[in-house]
Write a protein that holds these residues in place. Structure first.
Motif, PDB file in Angstrom:
ATOM      1  N   UNK A   1       0.815  -1.208   0.000  1.00 48.14           N
ATOM      2  CA  UNK A   1       0.000   0.000   0.000  1.00 48.14           C
ATOM      3  C   UNK A   1       0.848   1.258   0.000  1.00 48.14           C
ATOM      4  N   UNK A   2       2.051   1.169   0.583  1.00 50.85           N
ATOM      5  CA  UNK A   2       2.925   2.354   0.624  1.00 50.85           C
ATOM      6  C   UNK A   2       3.358   2.747  -0.775  1.00 50.85           C
ATOM      7  N   UNK A   3       3.624   1.760  -1.611  1.00 45.48           N
ATOM      8  CA  UNK A   3       4.112   2.065  -2.945  1.00 45.48           C
ATOM      9  C   UNK A   3       3.020   2.689  -3.815  1.00 45.48           C
ATOM     10  N   UNK A   4       1.781   2.537  -3.426  1.00 46.87           N
ATOM     11  CA  UNK A   4       0.693   3.151  -4.173  1.00 46.87           C
ATOM     12  C   UNK A   4       0.503   4.630  -3.821  1.00 46.87           C
ATOM     13  N   UNK A   5       1.250   5.104  -2.819  1.00 51.87           N
ATOM     14  CA  UNK A   5       1.234   6.518  -2.434  1.00 51.87           C
ATOM     15  C   UNK A   5      -0.166   7.003  -2.077  1.00 51.87           C
ATOM     16  N   UNK A   6      -0.870   6.289  -1.181  1.00 48.54           N
ATOM     17  CA  UNK A   6      -2.221   6.733  -0.805  1.00 48.54           C
ATOM     18  C   UNK A   6      -2.158   7.755   0.322  1.00 48.54           C
ATOM     19  N   UNK A   7      -2.158   9.038  -0.015  1.00 48.97           N
ATOM     20  CA  UNK A   7      -1.979  10.095   0.977  1.00 48.97           C
ATOM     21  C   UNK A   7      -3.331  10.717   1.323  1.00 48.97           C
ATOM     22  N   UNK A   8      -3.536  10.941   2.592  1.00 49.53           N
ATOM     23  CA  UNK A   8      -4.656  11.742   3.049  1.00 49.53           C
ATOM     24  C   UNK A   8      -4.139  12.693   4.130  1.00 49.53           C
ATOM     25  N   UNK A   9      -4.860  13.767   4.368  1.00 46.67           N
ATOM     26  CA  UNK A   9      -4.437  14.783   5.329  1.00 46.67           C
ATOM     27  C   UNK A   9      -5.283  14.655   6.588  1.00 46.67           C
ATOM     28  N   UNK A  10      -4.577  14.586   7.716  1.00 44.47           N
ATOM     29  CA  UNK A  10      -5.234  14.506   9.013  1.00 44.47           C
ATOM     30  C   UNK A  10      -5.078  15.841   9.733  1.00 44.47           C
ATOM     31  N   UNK A  11      -6.160  16.346  10.292  1.00 47.49           N
ATOM     32  CA  UNK A  11      -6.135  17.623  11.006  1.00 47.49           C
ATOM     33  C   UNK A  11      -5.873  17.373  12.491  1.00 47.49           C
ATOM     34  N   UNK A  12      -4.884  18.083  13.033  1.00 44.44           N
ATOM     35  CA  UNK A  12      -4.543  17.995  14.450  1.00 44.44           C
ATOM     36  C   UNK A  12      -4.854  19.326  15.124  1.00 44.44           C
TER      37      UNK A  12
END
Length: 308
Positions: free
Chosen positions: A148-159
Motif C-alpha cells: 500500500x505504501x508504494x501506491x502513495x495513498x496520501x490523506x491529510x489529518x487535522x490535528x
C-alpha cells in the motif's frame, strides 16, 4: 636547507594518531553495527526495513526532519543575519543562547517543550483555546504492509494540538537543529563584504534583487551545509522527541522503534534493531553525500563565473 619547524609532529605520527582515534571512535563501532546486521541475511533485513511498523516510523522521521530543517534554514538565516550584521544591546546574550541546545541535555529539552506545548501548558493551552488546527499528511493502509505504501495513498489529518502530535516532533527537531544552521551561516555573513551590495544598490537594484543575486549565492554553500547537519541531527534525534511525541503510532520516530526492538523481545531482536539503525545510517550518509555534491557543483559554478 634547514627543515621548516613544525608545531605538531611529522605527517606519519600525526596521521597515525588521527587514523587510530578515528578507527576507535567511529569506524570500529560502525563496522560492528554492519557485522551484526549481516547476521540477518538480505531477505530478513529487507523484510524488517519494509515492514509496516518500520516503514511508517522512518517515513514520519524523514518528513518531520525535513520540515524542521527547512524551518531552521529560514529562521537560522534570519538570526545569523541579525547577529552578523547588527549591533544591539544583549547581542552577546542572544549569541550565547543559540548554543544552548548543544549544552542542554536533550531529555531536559523534551520535558521543557512537552510542558510548554501540552494542552494545559502556557502555549499549548492558549493555542487550544483559540481553536488552533493544522494538517499533516498520513498514508492510508500503512498497517497492511509495504504494498500500500508504494501506491502513495496520501490523506491529510487535522490535528488540534502540538504535544503528542506531529508538530511537536517538528518543534523538538527544530530546537536541536537550529544551532547547526546559525553557526554555519553566521561566519560567512560576517566575512561577506558590503561593497558589492552597495555597488548593486547604486545601480538601482532593489533589496530583493540584491539579496537574490548577490547575497544568496555566497550563502548557498553554508545554507546547504547547515541544512544537511540539521536534517541529519533530526533523523537521529531521540531524547528531545520522546517526551513531546508520546508513545503513539502516528508520532513514532525511527529511534523509538530501535529502542523498542531492543527492550521488548516480542517485537524484535538486537539484530533487528541494528537493521533499522543501518537504514538510518544509510539515509543520513546519502543525504550528506548529495549535499556535498551540490556544494561542489555550486563552487565550480561560482569559480567558472568568476573566471569568465
Amino acid at each position: 636547507m634547514s627543515r621548516r619547524a613544525r608545531v605538531l609532529p611529522g605527517l606519519s605520527l600525526s596521521l597515525g594518531v588521527a587514523v587510530l582515534y578515528l578507527s576507535l571512535v567511529v569506524l570500529l563501532p560502525l563496522s560492528a553495527l554492519f557485522l551484526k546486521t549481516a547476521e540477518l541475511g538480505w531477505e530478513r533485513f529487507y523484510r524488517i526495513v519494509t515492514s509496516s511498523w518500520v516503514a511508517s516510523a522512518v517515513r514520519f522521521t524523514l518528513g518531520a526532519s525535513l520540515v524542521a530543517a527547512l524551518l531552521n534554514v529560514v529562521i537560522g538565516l534570519l538570526i545569523a543575519w541579525v547577529l552578523g550584521r547588527y549591533t544591539f544591546p544583549f547581542a552577546r546574550v542572544l549569541d550565547a543562547v543559540i548554543d544552548l541546545p548543544f549544552a542542554l541535555p536533550t531529555a531536559v529539552a523534551g520535558i521543557a517543550l512537552s510542558t510548554l506545548y501540552a494542552d494545559t501548558g502556557l502555549l499549548g493551552g492558549a493555542l487550544s483555546s483559540v481553536g488552533f488546527r493544522y494538517p499533516w499528511p498520513a498514508w492510508r493502509g500503512f498497517e497492511r504492509g509495504w504494498r500500500e505504501w508504494r501506491e502513495w495513498p496520501i490523506e491529510w489529518t487535522a490535528y488540534d494540538r502540538i504535544s503528542l502530535a506531529p508538530l511537536g516532533v517538528v518543534v523538538a527537531m527544530a530546537f536541536v537543529g537550529l544551532p547547526f544552521v546559525v553557526r554555519t551561516v553566521q561566519p560567512v555573513i560576517e566575512d561577506l563584504g558590503r561593497d558589492v551590495e552597495e555597488a548593486a544598490a547604486t545601480l538601482g537594484a532593489s533589496r530583493l534583487q540584491i539579496f537574490r543575486a548577490v547575497v544568496l549565492p555566497e550563502l548557498a554553500p553554508a545554507l546547504l551545509t547547515g541544512f544537511a547537519l540539521a536534517l541529519a541531527r533530526g533523523l537521529g534525534e531521540y531524547g528531545s522527541v520522546i517526551f513531546i511525541s508520546g508513545n503513539r503510532p502516528d508520532t513514532e520516530i525511527a529511534s523509538q522503534v530501535i529502542i523498542k526492538m531492543i527492550e521488548v523481545n516480542e517485537t524484535g531482536t538486537y539484530a533487528d534493531a541494528t537493521a533499522v539503525a543501518v537504514l538510518l545510517l544509510g539515509a543520513s550518509f546519502a543525504l550528506l553525500l548529495v549535499i556535498n555534491l551540490l556544494q561542489r557543483a555550486a563552487a565550480r559554478a561560482r569559480s567558472g563565473g568568476a573566471a569568465g
